[in-house]
Design a protein around this motif. Structure first.
Motif, PDB file in Angstrom:
ATOM      1  N   LEU A  95      34.329 -43.128  20.394  1.00 25.96           N
ATOM      2  CA  LEU A  95      34.371 -42.115  19.341  1.00 25.96           C
ATOM      3  C   LEU A  95      32.953 -41.685  18.970  1.00 25.96           C
ATOM      4  N   LEU A  96      32.075 -42.677  18.844  1.00 25.54           N
ATOM      5  CA  LEU A  96      30.674 -42.376  18.520  1.00 25.54           C
ATOM      6  C   LEU A  96      30.032 -41.533  19.628  1.00 25.54           C
ATOM      7  N   ASP A  97      30.324 -41.938  20.882  1.00 31.83           N
ATOM      8  CA  ASP A  97      29.767 -41.188  22.020  1.00 31.83           C
ATOM      9  C   ASP A  97      30.221 -39.740  21.975  1.00 31.83           C
ATOM     10  N   SER A  98      31.520 -39.532  21.708  1.00 27.18           N
ATOM     11  CA  SER A  98      32.017 -38.152  21.745  1.00 27.18           C
ATOM     12  C   SER A  98      31.490 -37.356  20.555  1.00 27.18           C
ATOM     13  N   GLU A  99      31.272 -38.046  19.423  1.00 29.47           N
ATOM     14  CA  GLU A  99      30.679 -37.349  18.280  1.00 29.47           C
ATOM     15  C   GLU A  99      29.258 -36.890  18.608  1.00 29.47           C
ATOM     16  N   ARG A 100      28.539 -37.732  19.307  1.00 28.98           N
ATOM     17  CA  ARG A 100      27.173 -37.366  19.681  1.00 28.98           C
ATOM     18  C   ARG A 100      27.165 -36.179  20.636  1.00 28.98           C
ATOM     19  N   MET A 101      28.151 -36.207  21.523  1.00 27.92           N
ATOM     20  CA  MET A 101      28.243 -35.109  22.478  1.00 27.92           C
ATOM     21  C   MET A 101      28.612 -33.810  21.764  1.00 27.92           C
ATOM     22  N   GLU A 102      29.487 -33.933  20.789  1.00 29.10           N
ATOM     23  CA  GLU A 102      29.893 -32.781  19.994  1.00 29.10           C
ATOM     24  C   GLU A 102      28.664 -32.185  19.293  1.00 29.10           C
ATOM     25  N   GLU A 103      27.861 -33.061  18.736  1.00 24.54           N
ATOM     26  CA  GLU A 103      26.645 -32.646  18.034  1.00 24.54           C
ATOM     27  C   GLU A 103      25.700 -31.915  19.000  1.00 24.54           C
ATOM     28  N   LEU A 104      25.557 -32.507  20.190  1.00 22.68           N
ATOM     29  CA  LEU A 104      24.674 -31.910  21.205  1.00 22.68           C
ATOM     30  C   LEU A 104      25.146 -30.506  21.562  1.00 22.68           C
ATOM     31  N   VAL A 105      26.461 -30.386  21.820  1.00 23.30           N
ATOM     32  CA  VAL A 105      27.001 -29.087  22.218  1.00 23.30           C
ATOM     33  C   VAL A 105      26.841 -28.078  21.085  1.00 23.30           C
ATOM     34  N   SER A 106      27.121 -28.520  19.860  1.00 30.09           N
ATOM     35  CA  SER A 106      27.051 -27.555  18.756  1.00 30.09           C
ATOM     36  C   SER A 106      25.605 -27.101  18.546  1.00 30.09           C
TER      37      SER A 106
END
Lengths: 481, 228
Positions: A292-303
């Motif tokens: 979940l943390l990994d995907s949140e970080r990825m979400e942040e990166l993409v945004s």
């Protein structure tokens, strides 16, 4: 689209064609004038000759020795060219004599003229020039002064030889100009080919430029040509700029791909690790939490990547503005929990309303990026101060200054901090969730609104980011709100 | 076997390390930046180096060059997020043995890691035999004449390390260095205890192949003459 669809025309071919046509016209005009001049002279000589022959014909008019004392023409003593036509008429129109062997049609045509002087006529395919004059023959001079017998003499000769003679006379000139034409044509082709070779070289070199090979070095011959040098130089300049932009873009795409692929690699490996062997419920739970943390970080990166792309693309609208101090206070309030968590004092000095030419959304993003950055680089019991003021007495410029007393940025890294995906300390930034885009986003926001951003830092002392923005009259701000 | 993972993305490094420990029974050390990674390679404890290409400090390519300049033959597997052919060619020419592009399959990474270690030690197949003993590095099992021998993970790792070098003397220190990572407290008598257990288990299935202790020098895997 394709070059084949456009009708092309060759510059050198046009030039050669044009020059040759002009030369041809000149030669034709020259020949015509020469022939005209020659003809004029020859015609005059012809007329004199005609008159001479007619005079000698006049000499052949003699007493007919008849009771009416008429005159007649005795051609026996005349030596005249056989193709010449002549006729001697009495005032009453009676034919006193005519050239032997001439056809009736020819004679009729000759005697049709009623005026003295030279004239032309045509019989069948033969052209004639003729002279007509009135003469007087005195006969029986011994008897009481003689009798005056007026006669009309008509004399004509074919002009065929006249024309042929003139053509023959100017033939040399015509031939010479045709030869000259050919010679200059060949010389022109050679000369143009040679002179236009820089143009062809330029075209060949320009044709070799592609997104893979940007090399464009104009040859010396091109640079020496006054007309081509500016084109070549501006092309060189343009291509250099394009290449830089292209490489920047490629690097950015590469960096973005690298970040995304790494993020995906983390997610994928976490999932695969979890599924490699049977796990306990606790292990699964821990694994899911990590994912979940990994995907949140990825979400942040993409945004963040999308934010940056949006900022770079859309220009700021003319009327958009906001009150910077109130945005700063709002963001500071939102970030207060983070500051408390990090045990950092957050000082805000932004009281007086100051409108800046920046959309409120951009200003919020800018302030939160700068303040979060400062908080994250501060050590516990540190202090972050945010100041909004008019720039050193300069009217119309608002200054935003965010200062921390954190660990600072090494001097070697300082010039790169605004570059996308740059991280002075990658492992720590990763741990704090940054992707090296925060300052790039700040720079894009500030530049979009026509401001400047500047960073100063010393290791161990702290970092200070100064943003200047064009101010807006407060009334304008009120209207836009 | 001991593997060094140099990767600045900590989560990824931990996942790889965990998988290598769990699925291959390797000892794994992790370094977060190129400078630390390069320093660790100097000890020559490792049977495989797993390097990320873009690293803070020193990049993967520079580490490869440094390692190869020392005439260090340790197999190197590169992890990269960029797969332009020119870059791959440069990497391989610099002395890297293999590469994987991110995002990769963890199973493939493990298989490549094992293959590289195997080749680095001169074996061409995943199954190694000495006497009647055959060790399968894929399944991590040991059989004696087809019969499964039940070994603890450490005993398996010991036998695996020794079987790659039959009849060579391997010091206790080397075994410690290659079988344990930095988080382990080094006690050489631990090795002696595991060797002794391994000997017993081999003897229990009637295998004549044994591990000889050469006092002060180390250990040697010895197969009976007539069977070789």
């Amino acid at each position: 689209m394709s070059a084949a669809a456009i009708k092309t025309h060759s510059l050198s071919r046009q030039l050669i064609g044009g020059v040759l046509l002009a030369e041809l016209l000149c030669a034709a005009l020259f020949s015509a004038v020469a022939i005209g001049h020659e003809m004029h002279g020859r015609r005059r000589a012809f007329d004199v000759m005609l008159r001479g022959r007619a005079d000698s014909l006049m000499g052949a008019v003699q007493d007919a020795e008849d009771p009416e004392d008429n005159v007649t023409v005795d051609p026996t003593e005349l030596v005249l060219p056989a193709q010449d036509v002549y006729e001697v008429l009495s005032p009453s129109g009676r034919v006193l004599g005519h050239s032997p062997g001439s056809s009736a049609e020819l004679l009729a045509e000759l005697s049709a003229s009623r005026a003295d002087g030279s004239f032309n006529f045509r019989v069948g395919r033969e052209y004639y020039r003729a002279v007509r004059f009135e003469g007087v023959r005195v006969i029986d001079r011994e008897e009481n002064g003689g009798y005056r017998r007026p006669v009309t003499v008509l004399y004509a000769a074919p002009t065929r030889d006249l024309w042929h003679g003139a053509v023959e006379a100017v033939q040399f000139y015509v031939l010479a100009s045709v030869l000259l034409l050919a010679a200059t044509g060949i010389a022109l082709v050679w000369f143009l080919r040679r002179r236009l070779s820089p143009l062809q070289e330029l075209a060949a070199i320009a044709g070799r430029v592609s997104t893979r090979s940007w090399e464009f070095v104009p040859p010396a011959a091109v640079l020496r040509t006054t007309e081509l040098a500016p084109i070549a130089l501006s092309m060189e300049e343009l291509l250099k700029g394009l290449q830089l932009a292209f490489e920047r873009q490629r690097r950015l795409t590469g960096d973005a791909a690298h970040e995304l692929k790494t993020s995906i690699a983390v997610l994928k490996s976490s999932l695969q690790l979890l599924s490699m062997a049977p796990r306990t419920a606790e292990q699964y739970e821990a694994g899911l939490e990590g994912l979940l943390l990994d995907s949140e970080r990825m979400e942040e990166l993409v945004s963040r990547m999308l934010t940056l792309a949006r900022l770079k693309e859309a220009p700021v609208e003319e009327r958009e503005s906001c009150d910077l101090p109130s945005v700063v206070r709002e963001i500071a309030e939102r970030l207060r929990p983070l500051a408390e968590l990090k045990q950092v004092t957050l000082e805000i000095s932004a009281t007086e309303a100051r409108a800046v030419a920046m959309p409120a959304g951009d200003a919020e993003l800018l302030c939160s990026n700068l303040i979060v950055n400062a908080l994250q680089h501060s050590s516990p019991n540190g202090r972050v101060s945010v100041v909004v003021q008019e720039r050193g007495g300069i009217e119309g410029v608002v200054e935003l200054r965010v200062t921390d007393r954190g660990d600072g940025i090494p001097a070697s890294a300082l010039p790169h901090v605004f570059e996308r995906f740059f991280r002075a300390d990658r492992s720590r930034s990763r741990a704090s969730g940054g992707a090296g885009l925060g300052l790039s986003i700040c720079k894009a926001i500030v530049e979009r609104s026509g401001g400047t951003i500047h960073i100063e830092s010393a290791v161990g002392t702290g970092t200070e980011v100064t943003v200047t923005l064009p101010a807006r009259p407060t009334s304008a701000y009120a209207v836009s709100e | 076997m001991r593997v060094l993972v140099v990767e600045d993305e900590v989560r990824l490094a931990n996942n790889i390390a965990e998988a290598l420990r769990e699925r291959c029974g390797f000892a794994v050390d992790c370094a977060e930046d190129g400078t630390d990674g390069a320093a660790l390679t100097e000890f020559k404890h490792y049977d495989l180096l797993l390097l990320d290409l873009m690293l803070p400090g020193l990049d993967g390519l520079s580490i490869v060059r440094q390692v190869r300049r020392r005439k260090d033959m340790t197999p190197i597997l590169i992890l990269t997020a960029r797969d332009q052919p020119a870059q791959v060619v440069e990497l391989l020419n610099a002395g890297a043995d293999d590469y994987l592009t991110k995002p990769f399959d963890l199973g493939e990474l493990l298989a490549r890691a094992k293959a590289l270690i195997r080749r680095g030690k001169g074996a061409s197949q995943p199954e190694l035999t000495v006497g009647r003993i055959s060790l399968n590095t894929v399944e991590q099992t040991v059989r004696c004449a087809g019969e499964l021998i039940d070994l603890s993970p450490t005993e398996y790792r010991l036998l695996e390390y020794l079987i790659f070098r039959p009849r060579a003397i391997v010091s206790a220190r080397e075994l410690l260095e290659h079988l344990y990572d930095y988080n382990w407290q080094h006690h050489s008598n631990v090795i002696e205890a595991h060797i002794s257990n391994l000997r017993k288990k081999l003897r229990a299935v009637g295998e004549e192949t044994t591990i000889a202790t050469l006092r002060g020098r180390g250990y040697r895997l010895e197969a009976p003459e007539q069977q070789r």
